[in-house]
Design a protein around this motif. Structure first.
Motif, PDB file in Angstrom:
ATOM      1  N   HIS A  79     -17.492  19.884  -4.612  1.00 25.74           N
ATOM      2  CA  HIS A  79     -16.848  18.577  -4.446  1.00 25.74           C
ATOM      3  C   HIS A  79     -16.192  18.479  -3.067  1.00 25.74           C
ATOM      4  CE1 HIS A  79     -17.565  18.251  -8.691  1.00 25.74           C
ATOM      5  NE2 HIS A  79     -16.621  19.104  -9.011  1.00 25.74           N
ATOM      6  N   ILE A 115     -12.445  14.702 -12.415  1.00 26.83           N
ATOM      7  CA  ILE A 115     -13.764  14.714 -13.052  1.00 26.83           C
ATOM      8  C   ILE A 115     -13.657  15.329 -14.439  1.00 26.83           C
ATOM      9  CG2 ILE A 115     -16.080  15.735 -12.956  1.00 26.83           C
ATOM     10  CD1 ILE A 115     -15.823  15.414  -9.829  1.00 26.83           C
ATOM     11  N   ALA A 136     -21.728  14.257 -15.414  1.00 20.14           N
ATOM     12  CA  ALA A 136     -22.390  13.686 -14.235  1.00 20.14           C
ATOM     13  C   ALA A 136     -21.927  12.253 -13.991  1.00 20.14           C
ATOM     14  CB  ALA A 136     -23.903  13.746 -14.395  1.00 20.14           C
ATOM     15  N   GLN A 137     -21.765  11.510 -15.061  1.00 14.74           N
ATOM     16  CA  GLN A 137     -21.304  10.126 -14.941  1.00 14.74           C
ATOM     17  C   GLN A 137     -19.855  10.095 -14.444  1.00 14.74           C
ATOM     18  OE1 GLN A 137     -21.489   7.859 -18.568  1.00 14.74           O
ATOM     19  NE2 GLN A 137     -21.290   5.912 -17.498  1.00 14.74           N
ATOM     20  N   GLN A 165     -18.387  12.356 -12.653  1.00 10.56           N
ATOM     21  CA  GLN A 165     -18.432  12.769 -11.247  1.00 10.56           C
ATOM     22  C   GLN A 165     -18.823  11.600 -10.352  1.00 10.56           C
ATOM     23  OE1 GLN A 165     -20.336  16.568 -10.202  1.00 10.56           O
ATOM     24  NE2 GLN A 165     -21.563  15.408  -8.749  1.00 10.56           N
ATOM     25  N   GLU A 166     -19.823  10.858 -10.762  1.00 10.60           N
ATOM     26  CA  GLU A 166     -20.277   9.704  -9.991  1.00 10.60           C
ATOM     27  C   GLU A 166     -19.158   8.675  -9.815  1.00 10.60           C
ATOM     28  OE1 GLU A 166     -23.505   6.222 -10.786  1.00 10.60           O
ATOM     29  OE2 GLU A 166     -24.205   8.267 -11.128  1.00 10.60           O
ATOM     30  N   LEU A 167     -18.421   8.406 -10.880  1.00  8.56           N
ATOM     31  CA  LEU A 167     -17.329   7.437 -10.825  1.00  8.56           C
ATOM     32  C   LEU A 167     -16.208   7.914  -9.898  1.00  8.56           C
ATOM     33  CD1 LEU A 167     -17.185   6.483 -14.605  1.00  8.56           C
ATOM     34  CD2 LEU A 167     -17.929   5.007 -12.716  1.00  8.56           C
ATOM     35  N   TYR A 200     -16.402  10.175  -7.454  1.00  7.69           N
ATOM     36  CA  TYR A 200     -16.895  10.203  -6.076  1.00  7.69           C
ATOM     37  C   TYR A 200     -16.857   8.803  -5.466  1.00  7.69           C
ATOM     38  CZ  TYR A 200     -18.839  15.005  -6.113  1.00  7.69           C
ATOM     39  OH  TYR A 200     -19.027  16.358  -6.136  1.00  7.69           O
ATOM     40  N   ALA A 201     -17.236   7.796  -6.238  1.00  5.95           N
ATOM     41  CA  ALA A 201     -17.237   6.422  -5.736  1.00  5.95           C
ATOM     42  C   ALA A 201     -15.830   5.996  -5.306  1.00  5.95           C
ATOM     43  CB  ALA A 201     -17.784   5.468  -6.791  1.00  5.95           C
TER      44      ALA A 201
END
Length: 95
Positions: A6, A46, A71-72, A74-76, A78-79
């Protein structure tokens, strides 16, 4: 402290798309300290978000859904915290 994936991704993103912002963080040591703190915060957020999201999944499906939910999450995260707006003139660059 060694950065997790990360923190490494965040640092690479800043080096590529936010060079002025990176410079504004201060000395190389101050920059490293920033990414260590960010890395810890990302890892915590996360994990927490994934746990919250997993509570929405039926109990008998949680084991199979765990990696997809993580994974979802993490995506949120990161955004919100990693993929910040690119500085002008860096849009053409690729990581």
């Amino acid at each position: 402290m060694q950065l997790s994936r990360h923190g490494r991704l965040a640092r690479e993103y800043w080096q590529t798309y936010r060079p002025h912002g990176l410079e504004g963080l201060g000395t190389p040591e101050e920059q490293e300290a920033f990414f260590v703190r960010l890395d810890l915060r990302l890892t915590e957020r996360i994990g927490s978000l994934a746990q919250e999201m997993l509570q929405e999944v039926p109990v008998d499906e949680r084991a199979m859904a765990r990696s997809a939910v993580r994974a979802q999450a993490q995506e949120l995260v990161y955004a919100e915290e990693v993929f910040l707006e690119k500085e002008e003139g860096t849009e053409h660059r690729e990581m």
